[in-house]
Every structure is written in structure tokens, then in C-alpha cells.
Design a protein around this motif. Structure first.
Motif, mmCIF file in Angstrom:
data_model
loop_
_atom_site.group_PDB
_atom_site.id
_atom_site.type_symbol
_atom_site.label_atom_id
_atom_site.label_comp_id
_atom_site.label_asym_id
_atom_site.label_seq_id
_atom_site.Cartn_x
_atom_site.Cartn_y
_atom_site.Cartn_z
ATOM 1 N N LEU A 37 1.178 -1.386 0.043
ATOM 2 C CA LEU A 37 0.122 0.294 0.008
ATOM 3 C C LEU A 37 0.363 1.421 -0.245
ATOM 4 O O LEU A 37 0.314 2.362 -0.836
ATOM 5 N N SER A 38 1.591 1.268 1.102
ATOM 6 C CA SER A 38 2.637 1.637 0.687
ATOM 7 C C SER A 38 3.206 2.606 -0.211
ATOM 8 O O SER A 38 3.874 4.016 -1.114
ATOM 9 N N THR A 39 4.375 1.288 -1.369
ATOM 10 C CA THR A 39 4.024 1.940 -2.019
ATOM 11 C C THR A 39 3.299 2.034 -3.302
ATOM 12 O O THR A 39 4.193 2.642 -4.624
ATOM 13 N N GLU A 40 2.457 1.652 -3.850
ATOM 14 C CA GLU A 40 1.559 2.640 -4.368
ATOM 15 C C GLU A 40 1.488 3.642 -4.358
ATOM 16 O O GLU A 40 1.175 4.008 -5.302
ATOM 17 N N PHE A 41 1.350 4.099 -3.382
ATOM 18 C CA PHE A 41 0.694 5.552 -2.615
ATOM 19 C C PHE A 41 2.516 6.373 -3.047
ATOM 20 O O PHE A 41 2.135 7.243 -4.071
ATOM 21 N N VAL A 42 2.862 6.572 -2.930
ATOM 22 C CA VAL A 42 4.310 6.822 -3.495
ATOM 23 C C VAL A 42 4.490 6.341 -4.427
ATOM 24 O O VAL A 42 4.970 7.890 -5.223
ATOM 25 N N ALA A 43 4.916 5.739 -5.457
ATOM 26 C CA ALA A 43 5.003 5.420 -7.115
ATOM 27 C C ALA A 43 3.800 6.386 -7.267
ATOM 28 O O ALA A 43 4.265 7.579 -8.083
ATOM 29 N N GLY A 44 2.489 6.438 -6.741
ATOM 30 C CA GLY A 44 1.770 7.800 -7.693
ATOM 31 C C GLY A 44 2.317 8.807 -7.420
ATOM 32 O O GLY A 44 2.353 9.726 -8.681
ATOM 33 N N LEU A 50 5.850 10.167 -6.981
ATOM 34 C CA LEU A 50 6.592 10.330 -7.501
ATOM 35 C C LEU A 50 6.391 10.204 -9.106
ATOM 36 O O LEU A 50 6.850 11.160 -9.756
ATOM 37 N N ALA A 51 5.773 9.830 -9.693
ATOM 38 C CA ALA A 51 5.349 10.105 -10.950
ATOM 39 C C ALA A 51 4.491 11.187 -11.390
ATOM 40 O O ALA A 51 5.433 11.324 -12.248
ATOM 41 N N GLY A 52 3.775 11.500 -11.052
ATOM 42 C CA GLY A 52 2.875 12.893 -10.711
ATOM 43 C C GLY A 52 4.057 14.312 -10.576
ATOM 44 O O GLY A 52 4.479 14.787 -11.830
ATOM 45 N N GLY A 53 4.986 13.845 -10.026
ATOM 46 C CA GLY A 53 6.251 14.456 -9.335
ATOM 47 C C GLY A 53 6.927 15.091 -10.612
ATOM 48 O O GLY A 53 7.407 15.944 -11.329
ATOM 49 N N LEU A 54 7.633 13.535 -11.052
ATOM 50 C CA LEU A 54 8.126 13.921 -12.183
ATOM 51 C C LEU A 54 8.283 13.893 -13.425
ATOM 52 O O LEU A 54 9.105 15.306 -14.600
ATOM 53 N N LEU A 55 6.519 13.497 -13.821
ATOM 54 C CA LEU A 55 6.081 14.529 -15.168
ATOM 55 C C LEU A 55 5.924 15.811 -14.838
ATOM 56 O O LEU A 55 5.861 15.895 -16.258
ATOM 57 N N GLY A 56 5.787 15.959 -13.910
ATOM 58 C CA GLY A 56 4.933 17.390 -13.953
ATOM 59 C C GLY A 56 5.764 18.661 -14.272
ATOM 60 O O GLY A 56 6.851 19.299 -14.747
ATOM 61 N N TRP A 57 7.679 17.687 -13.116
ATOM 62 C CA TRP A 57 8.820 18.539 -13.686
ATOM 63 C C TRP A 57 8.738 18.534 -15.188
ATOM 64 O O TRP A 57 10.143 19.197 -15.727
ATOM 65 N N GLY A 58 9.308 17.267 -15.712
ATOM 66 C CA GLY A 58 9.734 17.358 -17.349
ATOM 67 C C GLY A 58 8.655 17.767 -18.059
ATOM 68 O O GLY A 58 9.206 18.512 -19.160
ATOM 69 N N CYS A 59 7.457 18.076 -17.779
ATOM 70 C CA CYS A 59 6.560 18.804 -18.812
ATOM 71 C C CYS A 59 7.070 20.529 -18.613
ATOM 72 O O CYS A 59 6.819 21.331 -19.103
ATOM 73 N N ASP A 60 7.924 21.029 -17.510
ATOM 74 C CA ASP A 60 7.916 21.882 -16.829
ATOM 75 C C ASP A 60 9.396 22.470 -17.614
ATOM 76 O O ASP A 60 9.586 23.888 -18.402
ATOM 77 N N GLN A 61 9.985 21.724 -17.344
ATOM 78 C CA GLN A 61 11.219 21.495 -18.174
ATOM 79 C C GLN A 61 10.793 21.720 -20.596
ATOM 80 O O GLN A 61 11.755 22.546 -20.873
ATOM 81 N N LEU A 62 9.439 20.907 -20.208
ATOM 82 C CA LEU A 62 9.732 21.073 -22.519
ATOM 83 C C LEU A 62 9.064 22.369 -22.092
ATOM 84 O O LEU A 62 9.429 22.943 -23.590
ATOM 85 N N LEU A 63 8.335 22.428 -21.620
ATOM 86 C CA LEU A 63 7.371 23.369 -21.934
ATOM 87 C C LEU A 63 7.431 25.045 -21.397
ATOM 88 O O LEU A 63 6.677 26.084 -21.710
ATOM 89 N N GLY A 83 -0.954 12.945 -9.631
ATOM 90 C CA GLY A 83 -0.135 11.803 -8.735
ATOM 91 C C GLY A 83 -0.368 11.536 -7.373
ATOM 92 O O GLY A 83 -0.716 10.294 -6.953
ATOM 93 N N PHE A 84 -0.451 12.811 -6.149
ATOM 94 C CA PHE A 84 -1.461 12.059 -5.406
ATOM 95 C C PHE A 84 -2.728 11.800 -5.131
ATOM 96 O O PHE A 84 -3.059 10.916 -4.633
ATOM 97 N N ALA A 85 -3.590 11.809 -6.288
ATOM 98 C CA ALA A 85 -4.891 11.170 -6.959
ATOM 99 C C ALA A 85 -4.573 9.815 -7.279
ATOM 100 O O ALA A 85 -5.728 9.134 -5.856
ATOM 101 N N ALA A 86 -4.139 9.524 -7.919
ATOM 102 C CA ALA A 86 -3.815 8.560 -8.614
ATOM 103 C C ALA A 86 -3.163 7.626 -7.272
ATOM 104 O O ALA A 86 -3.460 6.764 -7.415
ATOM 105 N N GLY A 87 -2.707 7.789 -6.652
ATOM 106 C CA GLY A 87 -1.755 6.938 -5.280
ATOM 107 C C GLY A 87 -2.843 6.881 -4.484
ATOM 108 O O GLY A 87 -3.018 5.868 -4.333
ATOM 109 N N VAL A 88 -3.998 8.136 -4.084
ATOM 110 C CA VAL A 88 -4.872 6.899 -3.050
ATOM 111 C C VAL A 88 -6.001 6.603 -4.201
ATOM 112 O O VAL A 88 -6.657 5.329 -3.099
ATOM 113 N N TYR A 89 -6.436 6.642 -4.863
ATOM 114 C CA TYR A 89 -6.790 5.931 -6.044
ATOM 115 C C TYR A 89 -6.464 4.446 -5.850
ATOM 116 O O TYR A 89 -6.995 3.207 -5.088
#
Length: 126
Positions: free
Chosen positions: A63-70, A72-85, A99-105
Motif C-alpha cells: 500500500l505504501s509503495t502504491e501511494f509513493v509511486a503515484g 513520484l510519477a506525478g512529480g517527475l512528469l510535472g517537472w518534465g513538462c515544466d522543463q519542456l514547455l 499523482g497524489f490522487a492517483a496514489g490514493v486511488y
């Protein structure tokens, strides 16, 4: 010290034959009690065989891995979008919240909060 002490034969001064008779009676009594006692039920906490349920520690780790993964994935994708766009904080903020919402889900889905619906065809042809 060199004299005979009547307690030398036995510590308590009892006859050794009476002690052996008492021991034999106790053993007979123990066997009779064991025969009449119902067999003990297996201890549910013992895990002698494999079950299909994970251990509580394993479930907590998943359960903790599922939450942290969501998150982290949202944060990394957001950072990547900020760098590109070039949208400095907004991509990170929006995708981190997603990502937080996806982790909770994911935690709710894995823990069984949502019922799994069977989407397969039941074989009736309808």
C-alpha cells in the motif's frame, strides 16, 4: 559426617517404593486425561501452510509503495513538462496533485475499498 543418616536413602525420608507407585499412578492419570480431552484446534496464528492472503507487513509495504509511486510519477512528469514547455511551477503543481490522487486511488483499489466488477462475458452469449 561418617555416620549413617536415615535421609541418605531418600531426600524426604519416604520409601522409594511409594514414590515409584505414585509416579506410575500419575502417568496413568495423565494418559486417561489425554484420552478424554478433545483434540486441540490448530492455532490460527501459525502459518504452517501458504495462504492466498499476504502477511500484514507485506500488505502495508504494498500500500505504501502504491501511494509513493503515484506521487513520484506525478512529480517527475510535472517537472518534465515544466522543463519542456517552460511553464515553471504549474506543470509540477498540477501533475503532483494528480499523482497524489492517483496514489490514493491505487491504495483504495489494492486494499479492496472498491468492488471489482466482472467485465468478462459469463458465457450466456448475451
Amino acid at each position: 559426617m561418617t555416620g549413617k543418616d536415615p535421609r541418605d536413602e531418600t531426600e524426604t525420608g519416604r520409601d522409594p517404593a511409594a514414590d515409584s507407585d505414585l509416579s506410575a499412578r500419575l502417568k496413568r492419570l495423565e494418559t486417561q486425561i489425554d484420552r478424554k480431552r478433545p483434540p486441540a484446534a490448530p492455532d490460527p496464528s501459525s502459518r504452517s501452510g501458504r495462504t492466498d492472503q499476504p502477511s500484514p507487513l507485506g500488505q502495508a509495504m504494498r500500500l505504501s509503495t502504491e501511494f509513493v509511486a503515484g506521487v513520484l510519477a506525478g512529480g517527475l512528469l510535472g517537472w518534465g513538462c515544466d522543463q519542456l514547455l517552460g511553464t515553471k511551477p504549474w506543470g509540477l503543481i498540477v501533475l503532483l496533485v494528480l499523482g497524489f490522487a492517483a496514489g490514493v486511488y491505487n491504495v483504495m483499489r489494492v486494499s479492496g475499498f472498491f468492488r471489482v466488477t466482472d467485465t468478462k462475458n459469463d458465457g450466456t452469449g448475451t
